[in-house]
Design an enzyme around this catalytic site. Structure first.
Site, PDB file in Angstrom:
ATOM      1  N   HIS A  61       0.755  -1.384  -0.175  1.00  0.00           N
ATOM      2  CA  HIS A  61      -0.144  -0.035  -0.050  1.00  0.00           C
ATOM      3  C   HIS A  61       0.951   1.212  -0.101  1.00  0.00           C
ATOM      4  O   HIS A  61       1.933   1.301   0.688  1.00  0.00           O
ATOM      5  CB  HIS A  61      -0.906  -0.080   1.336  1.00  0.00           C
ATOM      6  N   ASP A 173       5.625   2.109   6.975  1.00  0.00           N
ATOM      7  CA  ASP A 173       4.429   1.450   6.990  1.00  0.00           C
ATOM      8  C   ASP A 173       3.551   2.317   5.859  1.00  0.00           C
ATOM      9  O   ASP A 173       3.027   3.252   6.110  1.00  0.00           O
ATOM     10  CB  ASP A 173       3.608   1.244   8.181  1.00  0.00           C
ATOM     11  N   GLU A 202      -5.315   1.637   2.328  1.00  0.00           N
ATOM     12  CA  GLU A 202      -5.155   0.443   3.130  1.00  0.00           C
ATOM     13  C   GLU A 202      -5.398   1.065   4.429  1.00  0.00           C
ATOM     14  O   GLU A 202      -6.266   0.048   5.334  1.00  0.00           O
ATOM     15  CB  GLU A 202      -3.871  -0.076   3.101  1.00  0.00           C
ATOM     16  N   GLU A 203      -4.962   2.257   5.041  1.00  0.00           N
ATOM     17  CA  GLU A 203      -5.002   2.503   6.367  1.00  0.00           C
ATOM     18  C   GLU A 203      -6.439   2.747   6.799  1.00  0.00           C
ATOM     19  O   GLU A 203      -6.672   2.851   8.188  1.00  0.00           O
ATOM     20  CB  GLU A 203      -4.008   3.741   6.787  1.00  0.00           C
ATOM     21  N   ASP A 225       4.064  -6.151   3.764  1.00  0.00           N
ATOM     22  CA  ASP A 225       3.720  -4.985   4.584  1.00  0.00           C
ATOM     23  C   ASP A 225       4.547  -4.861   5.704  1.00  0.00           C
ATOM     24  O   ASP A 225       5.807  -5.718   5.768  1.00  0.00           O
ATOM     25  CB  ASP A 225       2.406  -5.124   5.152  1.00  0.00           C
ATOM     26  N   HIS A 320       3.553   3.060  13.173  1.00  0.00           N
ATOM     27  CA  HIS A 320       2.430   4.212  13.366  1.00  0.00           C
ATOM     28  C   HIS A 320       3.017   5.134  14.418  1.00  0.00           C
ATOM     29  O   HIS A 320       2.211   5.837  15.043  1.00  0.00           O
ATOM     30  CB  HIS A 320       1.085   3.733  13.763  1.00  0.00           C
TER      31      HIS A 320
HETATM   32 ZN   LIG Z   1       0.340  -1.153   6.437  1.00  0.00          ZN
END
Ligand SMILES: [Zn+2]
Length: 348
Positions: A61, A173, A202-203, A225, A320
């Site tokens: 992604h 990510d 995606e998130e 990922d 994150h």
């Molecule tokens: Zn991811």
């Protein structure tokens, strides 16, 4: 290791729904290395290589977690909403870019200074609704730069090399996944039709992978990922056994913390196939059951009459957080493993 590419792709701005800069960079990087590229109206970028009978879809992604303008007050201070799983405690004092239609505006996330907080306030987490963005610009000036409700906001974080083969950057990510997919597509001589899909959104719920798996109709779907490395203080080894530097992670299952619902139980034949290829090529790997997250593979498995799916992840510390740490060695091994999969006979 192509550090220039990793730097460029991690620093490119692209929150969910506003990934524009990332596919452009990927198109440029892969020009001349593939048999075809196209983008759908949603923003997913499809890159194909090889022309075997069976189709392997590999998804990474392009979107990153970030923010979006919710309100601008009369003095020009911006309130924001989150795009994706952004933890409140890492937002404060971040430098940001507000991507106006005409100009990119720099700003900082502020809140009340500690000196004017009451004792009980000091003990509490400052939540994101108590924060705001200060760009120095007035409401009028922001409007002239094309900043309005709905303008995307990304963090200002450059890639930095750390000691011991590590790098720290924002959006690993899943730009780490995009990096591996790009590099594998460059070197692989596919035995099958490989469709690399650089997915969007995606998130915020695996949206790009959901429609692109329908478009590609693959025989096998693999997501690339990042995953939680727990090899640092404050995480117990049994909580997150994956470590940096021990190779890419082959997923067994993931999903919600309470039940592994809403996730992926990786097809055991695909998992075995990947492990076998890694063993034969002497590529180190780790196995994982991940509670509390999932990937594009979850969406891919549900397309049409079902797609056998699996996932390979790169260990990442501080996922994150806008400062995600990965190992260059793991990325290199991930590229090798992915290229091997593209070049091998598919198990379905
Ligand atoms: Zn991811």
């Amino acid at each position: 290791m192509n550090l220039n590419l990793l730097k460029a792709i991690s620093e490119a701005p692209g929150v969910s729904g506003f990934e524009y800069g990332v596919p452009t960079l990927i198109r440029k990087e892969l020009g001349g290395h593939t048999d075809g590229m196209r983008e759908d109206r949603f923003g997913n970028l499809y890159v194909s290589k090889g022309n075997g009978k069976r189709t392997l879809m590999v998804a990474a992604h392009t979107d990153e977690i970030g923010l979006i303008v919710k309100h601008i007050d009369d003095k020009g201070f911006i309130r924001f909403a989150k795009l994706g799983g952004v933890p409140d405690h890492i937002l404060l004092a971040q430098r940001v870019s507000v991507h106006g239609m005409k100009e990119r505006v720099r700003g900082v996330i502020g809140c009340k200074a500690i000196h004017v907080m009451k004792d009980e306030e000091k003990k509490q987490l400052v939540t994101y609704d108590k924060m705001f963005i200060d760009t120095g610009a007035t409401k009028d000036q922001l409007s002239k730069m094309g900043v309005s409700v709905g303008t995307p906001i990304t963090m200002e974080r450059g890639l930095t090399e750390l000691k011991g083969d590590l790098v720290v950057a924002k959006a690993m990510d899943d730009r780490a996944g995009c990096y591996m997919l790009i590099e594998a597509l460059k070197i692989a001589k596919p035995a099958n039709k490989v469709v690399g899909v650089f997915t969007v959104q995606e998130e915020v719920g695996l949206r790009g992978a959901t429609m692109s798996a329908f478009a590609v109709k693959p025989d096998i779907g693999i997501a690339i990922d990042t995953t939680i490395a727990g090899d640092h203080p404050e995480i117990g080894e049994s909580e997150a056994p994956v470590k940096l530097g021990y190779g890419p992670v082959i997923l067994a299952a993931d999903g919600r913390r309470d039940s592994l619902g809403g996730g992926l139980i990786a097809n055991p034949i695909i998992r075995g196939w990947i492990m076998d290829l890694a063993d034969k090529s002497k590529i180190p790997y780790q196995l994982e059951v991940l509670e509390g997250g999932t990937t594009d593979a979850t969406a891919m498995q549900l397309a049409h009459e079902g797609v056998p799916a699996g996932c390979i992840s790169i260990p990442s510390r501080y996922v994150h957080s806008f400062s995600e740490v990965v190992s260059k060695k793991d990325l290199d091994s991930g590229v090798k493993l992915l290229a091997k999969m593209m070049e091998s006979k598919l198990p379905f």
